[in-house]
Scaffold this active site. Structure first.
Site, PDB file in Angstrom:
ATOM      1  CG  LEU A   1       3.948   4.041   6.221  1.00 12.48           C
ATOM      2  CD1 LEU A   1       2.705   5.107   5.541  1.00 12.48           C
ATOM      3  CD2 LEU A   1       5.484   4.317   5.586  1.00 12.48           C
TER       4      LEU A   1
ATOM      5  CB  VAL B   1       8.749   0.705   4.355  1.00  9.56           C
ATOM      6  CG1 VAL B   1      10.054  -0.460   3.048  1.00  9.56           C
ATOM      7  CG2 VAL B   1       7.854   1.381   4.119  1.00  9.56           C
TER       8      VAL B   1
ATOM      9  N   GLY C   1      12.846   0.923  -1.867  1.00 12.50           N
ATOM     10  CA  GLY C   1      13.305   1.708  -3.300  1.00 12.50           C
ATOM     11  C   GLY C   1      12.299   0.669  -3.725  1.00 12.50           C
TER      12      GLY C   1
ATOM     13  CE1 TYR D   1       2.303   9.612   5.143  1.00 17.75           C
ATOM     14  CE2 TYR D   1       4.233  10.653   6.230  1.00 17.75           C
ATOM     15  CZ  TYR D   1       3.677   9.850   5.746  1.00 17.75           C
ATOM     16  OH  TYR D   1       4.274   8.951   6.758  1.00 17.75           O
TER      17      TYR D   1
END
Length: 181
Positions: free
Chosen positions: A107, A109, A115, A155
Site C-alpha cells: 500500500l 500513496v 496527508g 495498521y
C-alpha cells in the site's frame, strides 16, 4: 519528471474531487507515480502488471474522476496462508493450524496526496474487498507485511495485530473487520 499540475491530488479543489479505487490497467500512468520509496515505485512500475497478468496478485489504484490515468495511490491483494502457531496466543486456539487469508501488500500513496487520508481510503477499500472474498471463499484473516515500524503503527490504528515473532507481519481477522459493502 512531472510538474505539480500533472500530479494527482495537486488541484486546488482536491477536496471536491472524487477518488475511485479500481483495478490497475494499461491506461494508468505508472511511471508518474512517486510515493517517495524507490522500492514501492519500482514495484508498481515494473512488477504489478506482470503479477496481475500471471494471476499472482491484483493491484488496485486510486484515481481522481477528472484524471483517471493518474495514480494517487495503490495496493495489491493476494491469497495467503499462515501457520496459526505464529499468532498471538489469544488467537491460536480459535483457528485451525493453517489459516487461509488475503494478504494486503505494498500500500502506497503518491507524495502529492500525502496527508489527505488516501491511505485510509485504500485500506478501507482493501477491507471491503477482503470481506467480499470472505463471503465467497471463507478466508479467515487479512494479513499485511508492513514496510517498516511506522507502517505497522498505521495498521495497528485499525485493529491489526502484530505477530509476536514477526512484528512487521500483522493480521486482522475478518470477523473483526465486519464491513458492509
Amino acid at each position: 519528471p512531472t510538474t505539480n499540475s500533472r500530479r494527482p491530488c495537486k488541484t486546488t479543489s482536491w477536496q471536491r474531487t472524487m477518488m475511485q479505487v479500481q483495478p490497475l490497467t494499461g491506461s494508468h500512468n505508472r511511471q508518474a507515480f512517486d510515493c517517495g520509496r524507490v522500492e514501492l515505485n519500482n514495484w508498481l512500475r515494473q512488477v504489478a502488471r506482470q503479477h496481475q497478468d500471471k494471476g499472482l496478485s491484483k493491484t488496485f489504484v486510486a484515481v481522481e474522476d477528472h484524471a483517471p490515468e493518474r495514480i494517487g495511490g495503490f495496493y495489491a491483494l493476494t491469497l495467503a496462508e499462515i501457520d496459526s502457531t505464529h499468532l498471538p496466543s489469544t488467537w491460536q486456539k480459535k483457528f485451525p493450524r493453517r489459516i487461509p487469508g488475503v494478504r494486503l501488500g505494498r500500500l502506497a500513496v503518491d507524495v502529492a496526496c500525502h496527508g489527505k487520508k488516501l491511505s485510509e481510503l485504500l485500506l478501507v477499500d482493501a477491507l471491503i474487498r477482503a470481506h467480499r472474498i470472505h463471503g465467497d471463499v471463507n478466508e479467515i484473516s487479512l494479513f499485511v507485511n508492513a514496510f517498516d515500524e511506522q507502517a505497522a503503527r498505521f495498521y495497528q490504528r485499525f485493529g491489526f495485530e502484530s505477530l509476536p515473532d514477526q512484528p512487521l507481519l500483522l493480521f486482522l481477522p475478518t470477523a473483526v473487520a465486519v464491513l458492509k459493502p
